[in-house]
Design an enzyme around this catalytic site. Structure first.
Site, PDB file in Angstrom:
ATOM      1  N   LYS A  41       0.841  -1.198   0.000  1.00 15.02           N
ATOM      2  CA  LYS A  41       0.000   0.000   0.000  1.00 15.02           C
ATOM      3  C   LYS A  41       0.880   1.255   0.000  1.00 15.02           C
ATOM      4  CE  LYS A  41      -3.419   2.454   2.745  1.00 15.02           C
ATOM      5  NZ  LYS A  41      -4.369   2.457   3.846  1.00 15.02           N
ATOM      6  N   GLU A  85      10.619  -4.671   4.422  1.00 12.29           N
ATOM      7  CA  GLU A  85      10.714  -6.091   4.058  1.00 12.29           C
ATOM      8  C   GLU A  85      10.340  -6.293   2.584  1.00 12.29           C
ATOM      9  OE1 GLU A  85       9.145  -4.749   6.579  1.00 12.29           O
ATOM     10  OE2 GLU A  85       9.390  -5.906   8.420  1.00 12.29           O
ATOM     11  N   GLY A 126      -4.815  -1.616   4.947  1.00  9.70           N
ATOM     12  CA  GLY A 126      -4.015  -2.746   4.467  1.00  9.70           C
ATOM     13  C   GLY A 126      -4.668  -4.088   4.781  1.00  9.70           C
ATOM     14  N   ARG A 127      -5.170  -4.248   6.003  1.00  9.92           N
ATOM     15  CA  ARG A 127      -5.746  -5.537   6.408  1.00  9.92           C
ATOM     16  C   ARG A 127      -7.161  -5.741   5.858  1.00  9.92           C
ATOM     17  NH1 ARG A 127      -4.636  -2.089  10.321  1.00  9.92           N
ATOM     18  NH2 ARG A 127      -6.269  -1.205  11.641  1.00  9.92           N
ATOM     19  N   GLU A 131      -4.782  -6.143  14.762  1.00  9.03           N
ATOM     20  CA  GLU A 131      -4.252  -4.853  14.318  1.00  9.03           C
ATOM     21  C   GLU A 131      -5.362  -3.793  14.367  1.00  9.03           C
ATOM     22  OE1 GLU A 131      -0.641  -4.033  11.379  1.00  9.03           O
ATOM     23  OE2 GLU A 131      -2.491  -4.259  10.248  1.00  9.03           O
ATOM     24  N   HIS A 148      -5.456 -32.853  18.261  1.00  8.71           N
ATOM     25  CA  HIS A 148      -4.368 -33.733  18.701  1.00  8.71           C
ATOM     26  C   HIS A 148      -3.189 -32.927  19.221  1.00  8.71           C
ATOM     27  CE1 HIS A 148      -6.498 -37.193  17.140  1.00  8.71           C
ATOM     28  NE2 HIS A 148      -6.906 -36.352  16.205  1.00  8.71           N
ATOM     29  N   LYS A 205       9.370  -0.385  14.029  1.00  2.00           N
ATOM     30  CA  LYS A 205       9.947  -0.130  12.699  1.00  2.00           C
ATOM     31  C   LYS A 205      11.054   0.914  12.793  1.00  2.00           C
ATOM     32  CE  LYS A 205       5.756  -0.742   9.938  1.00  2.00           C
ATOM     33  NZ  LYS A 205       4.789  -0.084   9.071  1.00  2.00           N
TER      34      LYS A 205
HETATM   35  O1  F6P Z   1       3.365  -2.511   9.641  1.00  2.00           O
HETATM   36  C1  F6P Z   1       2.029  -2.871   9.571  1.00  2.00           C
HETATM   37  C2  F6P Z   1       1.489  -2.654   8.194  1.00  2.00           C
HETATM   38  O2  F6P Z   1       1.450  -1.311   7.881  1.00  2.00           O
HETATM   39  C3  F6P Z   1       0.129  -3.295   8.001  1.00  2.00           C
HETATM   40  O3  F6P Z   1      -0.899  -2.499   8.462  1.00  2.00           O
HETATM   41  C4  F6P Z   1       0.123  -3.518   6.532  1.00  2.00           C
HETATM   42  O4  F6P Z   1      -0.872  -4.428   6.140  1.00  2.00           O
HETATM   43  C5  F6P Z   1       1.521  -4.024   6.312  1.00  2.00           C
HETATM   44  O5  F6P Z   1       2.306  -3.299   7.228  1.00  2.00           O
HETATM   45  C6  F6P Z   1       2.060  -3.858   4.926  1.00  2.00           C
HETATM   46  O6  F6P Z   1       2.040  -2.516   4.524  1.00  2.00           O
HETATM   47  P1  F6P Z   1       2.215  -2.103   3.024  1.00  2.00           P
HETATM   48  O7  F6P Z   1       1.118  -2.731   2.230  1.00  2.00           O
HETATM   49  O8  F6P Z   1       2.170  -0.621   3.006  1.00  2.00           O
HETATM   50  O9  F6P Z   1       3.552  -2.630   2.563  1.00  2.00           O
END
Ligand code: F6P
Length: 546
Positions: free
Chosen positions: A205, A211, A267-268, A353, A384, A512
């Site tokens: 987003k 990452e 995002g979620r 979140e 189990h 972060k």
């Molecule tokens: O760090 C949390 C977050 O911002 C989430 O809310 C989001 O889904 C995820 O990281 C990934 O963010 P992006 O889509 O901006 O890479």
């Protein structure tokens, strides 16, 4: 007046005090119509909530609380594009992404539907070209592998849906998900791929997530290292999904190959947006539209049904009952469908979140518990492993059992075993096994009286553990869309009750920021750090052993 001093809350408190000792087994015995009273069917979905610690008084009291907290007016604000995500100054309009009725939905005075539809059209065109083989890779071959690089909401939703809807997928395309910055994941993925037939989707987003950008750069470097590739070929093998056009350009992806969404999509809550591109490529646009249609159907149900007959509201208020009155700390998600095995992880983000907050909308601290710890796993495997604690542990653990009735295979015997376990576990958790029943079991064993006495308390089950049974006829795109939307609205309603903003996530920022400094320290030659002694000690250890 605070929430816990409010009339509806106080009424629930008194009701809790007088009803908390009641055993569900007695409630079932006293009322043969309990299932009819406490179950609701919508389309091909059934929610049986009769195995909860509720009496006929409980639901009206919970619904009074919902009304007192203005759930209906908040719901209207959500659907009408009000900026209910106040801390980020944004509307919350994932419902617009699946608004199959196409009625106008306004944000900032503008109908968002033309833009939503244009993006859906663009994704349809693109996915049809890729799936038909018309979209060619650098050597003229069709695409065989899609790699979605994203994390959090840009990974969990698409991964969960692709896994759930595997039976609807094209045999010609494989989909891979890379989220972790641990290079093991991307290197294992890349080692399976043919550069000439791989398409990377960089999904973020913000397009600033460390990452994702690290993995995207690694993928691009791998791509360019291959003898057959040039910079110009990137356009055939990399596309982006984002709200941030400038960052996508800066990364080197042609914005013609970018699929957009908007800041009013959290995002979620984004699997319904261009973040769903990997799903579309995997199962095709028609199936994806079914997913949207199922979600839209649940949106309409949530928007229009009376609170008493409203699946997300019922689920939400039961959660409030356990979190705030029984002081339950967690919520288990237990799918009895192998293809739903990523659903618990997906809902962990969606719920925790969103409602993992300790400050109200006005900035003051809450004086009650908010979002539960959401956890779970495929139910049949859990039986189990961790169900022992559900059956005989010390905690109240509300659990959602989720099943599809029709198997996607033709092996009815397996399906029947799965169904029987689903039914038996919810029954066992509810009824338990009394001392008399346990004694009768022991009497049938060839053991001494002393041995039987010793075993008795260990083999007794108190029961009275609450469960919801959420059952669908089949795990179709439509039903999956409905279920996921039901959980989204459940989370929203709980956020309204707890008076928190379910749509920001400031809590993820501190870690972060600190990680950026620590990265410099790990990679610098310095050996003197100014953290607490634990972090200093660990940092030195990492540096010595890297
Ligand atoms: O760090 C949390 C977050 O911002 C989430 O809310 C989001 O889904 C995820 O990281 C990934 O963010 P992006 O889509 O901006 O890479």
């Amino acid at each position: 007046m605070t929430l816990i001093q409010s009339p509806a809350w106080k009424a629930l408190s008194s009701h809790f005090d007088e009803s908390k000792q009641q055993h569900m087994l007695d409630l079932f015995a006293a009322d043969p119509k309990r299932f009819d009273k406490f179950s609701i069917q919508h389309g091909n979905l059934l929610l049986d909530y009769s195995k909860n610690r509720i009496t006929e008084k409980t639901m009206p009291l919970l619904m009074s609380l919902a009304r007192q907290c203005n759930v209906e007016s908040w719901r209207d604000q959500l659907f009408s594009g009000e900026k209910i995500n106040a801390t980020e100054g944004r509307s919350v309009l994932h419902v617009a992404l699946r608004n199959r009725s196409n009625s106008p939905i306004m944000s900032d005075g503008e109908d968002v539907m033309p833009a939503v539809n244009a993006e859906l059209d663009k994704m349809r065109g693109f996915s049809e070209r890729v799936r038909s083989g018309e979209w060619k890779g650098l050597s003229g071959k069709a695409i065989t592998d899609i790699v979605n690089i994203g994390i959090g909401g840009s990974d969990l939703g698409p991964d969960m849906v692709c896994s759930a809807l595997k039976p609807y997928a094209s045999d010609a395309l494989n989909v891979h998900f890379v989220s972790s910055v641990d290079a093991m994941q991307i290197s294992q993925t890349l080692s399976q791929l043919d550069v000439e037939t791989t398409l990377f989707i960089i999904a973020s987003k913000t397009f600033t997530t460390q990452e994702t950008l690290t993995n995207a750069n690694t993928a691009r470097a791998w791509f360019l290292e291959q003898a057959s590739t040039t910079e110009a070929d990137i356009a055939k093998h990399f596309v982006a999904v984002s709200t941030n056009t400038d960052a996508v350009s800066a990364f080197g992806i042609d914005t013609d190959n970018m699929f957009r969404f908007w800041d009013w999509v959290g995002g979620r809550y984004s699997l319904w947006s261009a973040v769903g591109l990997s799903i579309i490529l995997y199962i095709g646009m028609d199936n994806y539209e079914q997913l949207l249609a199922g979600a839209h159907d649940m949106d309409q149900h949530f928007k229009t049904a009376e609170l008493e007959q409203n699946i997300p509201v019922i689920m939400a208020m039961l959660g409030v009952w356990y979190t705030n009155f029984f002081e339950a700390e967690s919520q288990a998600i237990l799918p009895y469908d192998h293809n739903l095995n990523l659903l618990p992880m997906y809902l962990e983000q969606a719920d925790m979140e969103s409602n993992g907050k300790s400050v109200k909308r006005d900035g003051s601290a809450v004086s009650y518990s908010t979002g539960p710890i959401v956890w779970g796993a495929e139910g049949i495997n859990g039986q189990h492993a961790f169900y022992q604690l559900l059956h005989q542990g010390t905690r109240v653990i509300p659990a959602d059992f989720i099943a599809s009735v029709q198997s996607q295979t033709d092996n009815q015997h397996h399906a029947d075993i799965l169904a029987s376990n689903f039914l038996a576990q919810t029954e066992a958790l509810m009824r338990g096994r009394s001392l008399e029943e346990t004694q009768a079991v022991l009497d049938g064993l060839d053991i001494s009286k002393e041995e039987a006495e010793m075993r008795l308390p260990h083999m007794y089950f108190e029961g009275n553990q609450p469960t919801n049974s959420i059952v669908m006829d089949k795990l179709t795109p439509y039903n999956l869309g409905s279920i996921v939307a039901a959980y989204e609205h459940k989370i929203f309603v709980q956020g309204v009750i707890w008076d928190v903003n379910s749509y920001d996530q400031w809590g993820v920022e501190l870690g972060k920021q600190l990680a950026k400094n620590v990265l410099q320290e790990i990679e610098s030659g310095e050996d003197k750090f100014e953290h607490d002694s634990s972090t200093n000690g660990l940092l030195s250890w990492f540096r010595q052993h890297r």
